[in-house]
Design a protein around this motif. Structure first.
Motif, PDB file in Angstrom:
ATOM      1  N   PRO A  19     -11.065  48.856  92.752  1.00 29.35           N
ATOM      2  CA  PRO A  19     -11.826  48.641  93.984  1.00 29.35           C
ATOM      3  C   PRO A  19     -11.197  49.430  95.135  1.00 29.35           C
ATOM      4  O   PRO A  19      -9.989  49.635  95.162  1.00 29.35           O
ATOM      5  N   GLU A  41     -15.645  47.408 100.913  1.00 29.71           N
ATOM      6  CA  GLU A  41     -16.156  46.337 100.056  1.00 29.71           C
ATOM      7  C   GLU A  41     -17.400  45.705 100.662  1.00 29.71           C
ATOM      8  O   GLU A  41     -18.385  45.443  99.952  1.00 29.71           O
ATOM      9  N   GLU A  69     -12.918  39.449  91.361  1.00 34.39           N
ATOM     10  CA  GLU A  69     -12.636  38.197  92.069  1.00 34.39           C
ATOM     11  C   GLU A  69     -13.841  37.272  92.063  1.00 34.39           C
ATOM     12  O   GLU A  69     -13.687  36.061  92.207  1.00 34.39           O
ATOM     13  N   MET A  94      -8.065  41.295  91.907  1.00 36.64           N
ATOM     14  CA  MET A  94      -8.929  42.463  91.750  1.00 36.64           C
ATOM     15  C   MET A  94      -8.490  43.362  90.607  1.00 36.64           C
ATOM     16  O   MET A  94      -9.289  44.134  90.082  1.00 36.64           O
ATOM     17  N   GLY A 104     -17.254  42.520  91.323  1.00 34.06           N
ATOM     18  CA  GLY A 104     -15.801  42.598  91.419  1.00 34.06           C
ATOM     19  C   GLY A 104     -15.184  41.458  90.638  1.00 34.06           C
ATOM     20  O   GLY A 104     -15.775  40.394  90.483  1.00 34.06           O
TER      21      GLY A 104
END
Lengths: 538, 243
Positions: free
Chosen positions: A194, A268, A504, A101, A502
């Motif tokens: 995040p 999230e 990821e 992240m 994000g």
């Protein structure tokens, strides 16, 4: 459909054999090592829980003797708190996701990361040995002087297990803090992080500031038992209330070690499945820090009936209620994010909804207990059992399972069967509420905790609770089955199966060993579901 | 699969992150740069910050004992004074001086590595630190032996001649817990020093790479500082009331 070509080499197939796993320094593989071990401990602790619930089916102590019952609830508490709830989300999802992240190739100290897993396993072996060689009957709180003098069970062995595991927690927290400070990709400022990372940062602060205190406390219990140093035992001139202060100085903030990462997961999930940016990003981020800080100032509410002064009780009562403010900020901001969002009801989102509901119930009943007068009535009853299970267990498990479902495609590269996942979630939610809901009532009616026998008029509530525990236990087994199935037979997942935002989700699933082939340069906030000028986030 | 539908329903906004190639490193890769760091500065900063964070946990680790000392000293100040008087102030003071000397040699070892002095100089200062460390533990052993002989070790054989046997036992419980934990840290520190000395002897430290010496030094200074608090608390406070 899949725009990112799946590379043939990823962290899972880059190196085979037991040795490549046991000596790995890859944070993603270490996360999986943790995932297997916390799951094993979870089912071990669950087994103890089931034995407790079966014993409480009838008012008499007919399944196990009271002595065995004491050992059962002690081992249930120790295993669940220290070996499942505390490491569950940080050591698995946190380990896996934090470097990705923030655009890093690994945590700052990969070898220390592996070391912390070995320390965790070593501590676990101590505790299991303690359980197998006669058990411990002090309760997971090890209250002195019972634990230092009276109990003739394996207190030293179990205490050392917790002492050792504490180092694992400290090292994980240390690794996270240094990683977030020093390893962020270019352009990834603090306010572009995040919320998952923010919540883990706050959790790590608690881990490094709280854990050493319980480490020295259980060490003192051990030397007091072994060498007769008089620190806590009044017969040796010590003060048992000091033990409670030191114990709860860690063990109250530990609740936030369990709940804050889950809150990060929910932040999230709410954004991804409502397709909206979080409402009030900075408030949600700072509320994590506020919970971490205020959490250190409220331990005294565990000592309302221990003989501390009324004045101290009053102060701790008031400060305890302050924790409700940042907690409510989070709940309200999630709700505000959902408002006019395009909410989709995928299973991770169901877990997020479950979390919000259970956390609200658990948090509000916490206000009852923080009230000095009410607590004296409900102290050490099943009301408090229900309260902390709603917050700690409901919170941590719903966050853990929600996060595990959400990032499962990223971790394994496979999808899980969505229908089964929804069914399991519903099962767990119903089972959980049926187990712990009646305990609020029976606790309010006066059933005390930690007894193998109880008055017959409480039986109906206990039967309901045991029935709920059975449903809950089955509910936990279902994800085990379909997750295992999906590793071999599940549909191949794309890089971004949820259409989420994000860093990821911008790398292949499963990720390559080095996460990023080139270091990303971050140009705006990493979780943007709307153009930045519409939401005012840089 | 869900994504196809959602991509249509919800238009994708410009990607929030641009994965662009980072600028190529300007100078050659240092042999001690680990793969997951971009450069030596980042690696050194991470290690030093890591040690500072670890030391903050150590403060809290000792903090529990300091809290216990505070509580019990407050409960019976006279008893603590009486018990404290039996500690050997000569050896305590000597040990304090020994530790301060070891901190000096440690600081010189860090400086030797940092300024790229010869490996003999680096190892010399590190060995000096270890000699002082061992000296400290030796003096501590003499003091422990003395307490053992006089039955001042808490437990069934504890014996106290003075007016406050209970608080005295308490004091010695804390004395052994605190100095014992401190001595354990010294032993771990000696192990770290041995490893660092071997590394220095292999000549791997220079102006660009000296973080291990620096970080080990931080640890060593921390352990010294703990003693700087333990010494007055255990040996000196209230001493002027008697003898």
């Amino acid at each position: 459909m899949d725009t990112t070509a799946t590379p043939t080499l990823n962290y899972l197939n880059n190196g085979h054999g037991l040795k490549s796993w046991l000596l790995t320094r890859d944070h993603k593989r270490i996360a999986l090592l943790y995932l297997w071990s916390v799951t094993a401990f979870f089912f071990l602790g669950g087994f103890f829980a089931l034995m407790i619930r079966l014993e409480l089916l009838t008012p008499a102590s007919d399944l196990v003797q009271p002595d065995t019952y004491n050992k059962l609830f002690t081992m249930h508490g120790i295993v669940m708190v220290f070996f499942f709830l505390i490491p569950s989300i940080p050591a698995t999802l946190g380990n896996f996701l934090i470097p990705i992240m923030i655009g890093a190739k690994d945590l700052a100290f990969p070898r220390i990361n592996l070391l912390s897993w070995y320390i965790y396993i070593l501590g676990g072996l101590f505790t299991i040995t303690a359980a197998l060689t006669g058990g411990v009957d002090t309760g997971w709180t090890f209250y002195a002087p019972y634990s230092t003098t009276a109990s003739n069970s394996n207190v030293i062995l179990a205490g050392l297990g917790i002492f050792i595991t504490g180092f694992s927690s400290i090292l994980t927290g240390l690794n996270f803090i240094v990683t977030v400070h020093r390893m962020r990709a270019p352009g990834l400022t603090w306010f572009r992080l995040p919320l998952f990372v923010w919540s883990h940062y706050a959790t790590s602060l608690i881990m490094i500031l709280g854990t050493p205190v319980i480490a020295i406390t259980v060490l003192l219990v051990a030397v007091e038992r072994g060498l007769h140093l008089g620190i806590f035992d009044p017969a040796l001139g010590g003060d048992p209330v000091l033990f409670q202060h030191l114990f709860w100085f860690y063990s109250h903030p530990a609740v936030y070690i369990m709940i804050l990462p889950a809150m990060g997961v929910v932040s999230e999930l709410v954004q991804a499945f409502a397709r909206k940016n979080i409402f009030g990003y900075a408030f949600v981020a700072f509320s994590s820090l506020a919970i971490a800080i205020i959490g250190f100032l409220v331990w005294g509410h565990h000592l309302f009936v221990s003989g501390q002064s009324t004045y101290a009780g009053l102060v701790f009562s008031i400060i305890s209620m302050f924790v409700a403010i940042p907690s409510a900020v989070k709940v309200f901001n999630w709700t505000a994010t959902l408002y006019k969002g395009s909410v989709s009801w995928d299973s991770p989102m169901l877990y997020a909804f479950g979390f919000i509901g259970l956390f609200t119930i658990g948090g509000l009943t916490g206000l009852f207990l923080a009230t000095l007068g009410m607590d004296i009535h409900m102290h050490d009853t099943y009301f408090i059992i229900a309260h902390f299970h709603y917050v700690m267990v409901g919170g941590a498990i719903f966050g853990f399972l929600g996060g595990l479902h959400y990032w499962w495609p990223k971790i394994t590269g496979r999808m899980y069967p969505e229908g089964w996942a929804k069914f399991a979630c519903l099962n767990i939610f119903i089972g959980f509420n049926l187990t712990f809901g009646p305990q609020f009532i029976v606790g309010y009616l006066g059933m005390p905790r930690r007894y193998a026998m109880y008055a017959p008029e409480f039986q109906v509530w206990n039967v309901l609770s045991t029935a709920g525990a059975t449903i809950l236990g089955i509910g936990y087994l279902i994800p085990m089955v379909y997750f295992t199935w999906s590793i071999f037979k599940g549909e191949i997942a794309s890089a971004n199966p949820w259409g989420a935002r994000g860093l990821e989700w911008e790398i292949p699933s499963p990720p390559p060993t080095e996460n990023f082939l080139v270091t990303p340069i971050v140009t705006h906030g990493t979780h943007q579901y709307a153009p930045s000028h519409e939401v005012g986030i840089v | 699969m869900r994504s196809a539908l959602s991509e249509q329903q919800f238009p994708q906004y410009p990607a929030p992150v641009a994965i662009q190639p980072a600028p190529a490193p300007e100078h050659a890769h240092h042999p001690w740069l680990q793969h997951h760091f971009d450069n030596m500065e980042q690696q050194a900063e991470a290690s030093t910050l890591g040690m500072w964070v670890f030391l903050s946990t150590e403060i809290l680790f000792f903090g529990g004992l300091f809290m216990a000392y505070l509580v019990y000293r407050h409960a019976s100040p006279e008893g603590f004074q009486e018990a404290s008087h039996e500690l050997n102030r000569f050896w305590g003071t000597t040990n304090t001086l020994v530790l301060i000397c070891s901190s000096l040699t440690m600081a010189l070892a860090v400086r030797a590595a940092q300024t790229g002095q010869s490996r003999k100089t680096q190892v010399g200062w590190l060995l000096g630190t270890m000699v002082f460390g061992v000296g400290f533990l030796g003096i501590k052993a003499i003091e422990y032996y003395d307490k053992f002989v006089h039955h001042h070790v808490p437990g069934p054989y504890f014996h106290w001649e003075g007016m406050y046997p209970k608080p005295a036992e308490q004091f010695y419980s804390l004395y052994f817990a605190m100095t014992g934990l401190h001595a354990l840290h010294m032993i771990i520190g000696l192990g770290i020093m041995a490893v660092i000395a071997v590394m220095a002897w292999r000549g791997i430290f220079d102006e660009e790479y000296y973080t291990p010496v620096e970080v080990a030094g931080l640890y060593w200074h921390f352990v010294d500082i703990v003693w700087i608090f333990l010494f007055p608390l255990l040996y000196l406070i209230g001493g002027h009331f008697k003898g």
